[in-house]
Design a protein around this motif. Sequence first.
Motif, PDB file in Angstrom:
ATOM      1  N   LYS A  58      32.565  29.499  30.684  1.00 47.07           N
ATOM      2  CA  LYS A  58      32.170  28.249  31.334  1.00 47.07           C
ATOM      3  C   LYS A  58      32.417  27.051  30.420  1.00 47.07           C
ATOM      4  N   GLU A  59      32.406  25.866  31.018  1.00 48.54           N
ATOM      5  CA  GLU A  59      32.451  24.622  30.269  1.00 48.54           C
ATOM      6  C   GLU A  59      31.360  23.688  30.782  1.00 48.54           C
ATOM      7  N   ILE A  60      30.978  22.713  29.948  1.00 48.05           N
ATOM      8  CA  ILE A  60      29.964  21.742  30.351  1.00 48.05           C
ATOM      9  C   ILE A  60      30.615  20.683  31.254  1.00 48.05           C
ATOM     10  N   VAL A  61      30.061  20.499  32.440  1.00 44.23           N
ATOM     11  CA  VAL A  61      30.631  19.540  33.394  1.00 44.23           C
ATOM     12  C   VAL A  61      29.697  18.370  33.666  1.00 44.23           C
ATOM     13  N   GLY A  62      28.502  18.393  33.100  1.00 49.06           N
ATOM     14  CA  GLY A  62      27.578  17.295  33.325  1.00 49.06           C
ATOM     15  C   GLY A  62      26.250  17.548  32.654  1.00 49.06           C
ATOM     16  N   ASN A  63      25.304  16.628  32.926  1.00 49.23           N
ATOM     17  CA  ASN A  63      23.978  16.722  32.339  1.00 49.23           C
ATOM     18  C   ASN A  63      22.959  16.188  33.336  1.00 49.23           C
ATOM     19  N   PHE A  64      21.851  16.911  33.462  1.00 52.22           N
ATOM     20  CA  PHE A  64      20.795  16.491  34.383  1.00 52.22           C
ATOM     21  C   PHE A  64      19.448  16.658  33.696  1.00 52.22           C
ATOM     22  N   ASN A  65      18.734  15.566  33.538  1.00 52.70           N
ATOM     23  CA  ASN A  65      17.429  15.576  32.877  1.00 52.70           C
ATOM     24  C   ASN A  65      17.470  16.238  31.502  1.00 52.70           C
ATOM     25  N   GLY A  66      18.556  15.961  30.780  1.00 49.76           N
ATOM     26  CA  GLY A  66      18.673  16.507  29.434  1.00 49.76           C
ATOM     27  C   GLY A  66      19.190  17.931  29.365  1.00 49.76           C
ATOM     28  N   ASN A  67      19.505  18.522  30.499  1.00 52.55           N
ATOM     29  CA  ASN A  67      20.024  19.892  30.544  1.00 52.55           C
ATOM     30  C   ASN A  67      21.503  19.879  30.914  1.00 52.55           C
ATOM     31  N   ASP A  68      22.296  20.619  30.155  1.00 50.10           N
ATOM     32  CA  ASP A  68      23.722  20.706  30.443  1.00 50.10           C
ATOM     33  C   ASP A  68      23.970  21.493  31.720  1.00 50.10           C
ATOM     34  N   ILE A  69      24.983  21.061  32.470  1.00 55.62           N
ATOM     35  CA  ILE A  69      25.402  21.757  33.683  1.00 55.62           C
ATOM     36  C   ILE A  69      26.739  22.434  33.393  1.00 55.62           C
TER      37      ILE A  69
END
Length: 195
Positions: A58-69
């Motif tokens: 996987k790769e990181i595609v975003g961030n939500f409330n301090g958590n990587d997506i």
Amino acid sequence: DLWLFSLPFDDEKDDDDDDDSKAERNFSFSYERVLSFDPRLEQATVQLSLGYIYDIDKEIVGNFNGNDIFADAFYTKGYNIVPELKVYIGWNAPLGLYLSTFFRYTDYITEYNSSLDDSDYYSENWIQYGRGLMLGYQFVFSKYFICDAGLGYDRFNFVYKRKSNEETEFVDYTPEKPKNIIESVRVVLSVGIPF
């Protein structure tokens, strides 16, 4: 005769961490046979292993409330072939302590496909061929099963090819010797059925 099934634990780890090639994880099936046509060879066996490599990273595609997506991005498929000669210490082949020499051929392709940009796409083709030595121990752990555990040294050459989304064929980017040589540790854990 002996059939072995290798767990995904059958890995090859590079000695350095610059990750010139992807660590190899695979399922494999092996067939081992005692060389019984000559009494002097009854402590030796030959083994052929065929492996299938499959992995998704996987790769990181975003961030939500301090958590990587994360999203799936790297897809790897391939195979390997490993013929091997084992010499058992003692006259109880295929059980006990053994020393083996093997040849390994591996071919796999890793495809990267970004979920954020459809044009961000490339493929990498890795071909590895080499040889090594391994010390192992094969033993009966129940009435119907045999376990094979080994630790070894592997030295192999690799060919590296890459294709971007704008290219129709792979382009060879293999470095010159000795930069195309990798030394690694081979760890094997297999479960087998004698017959």
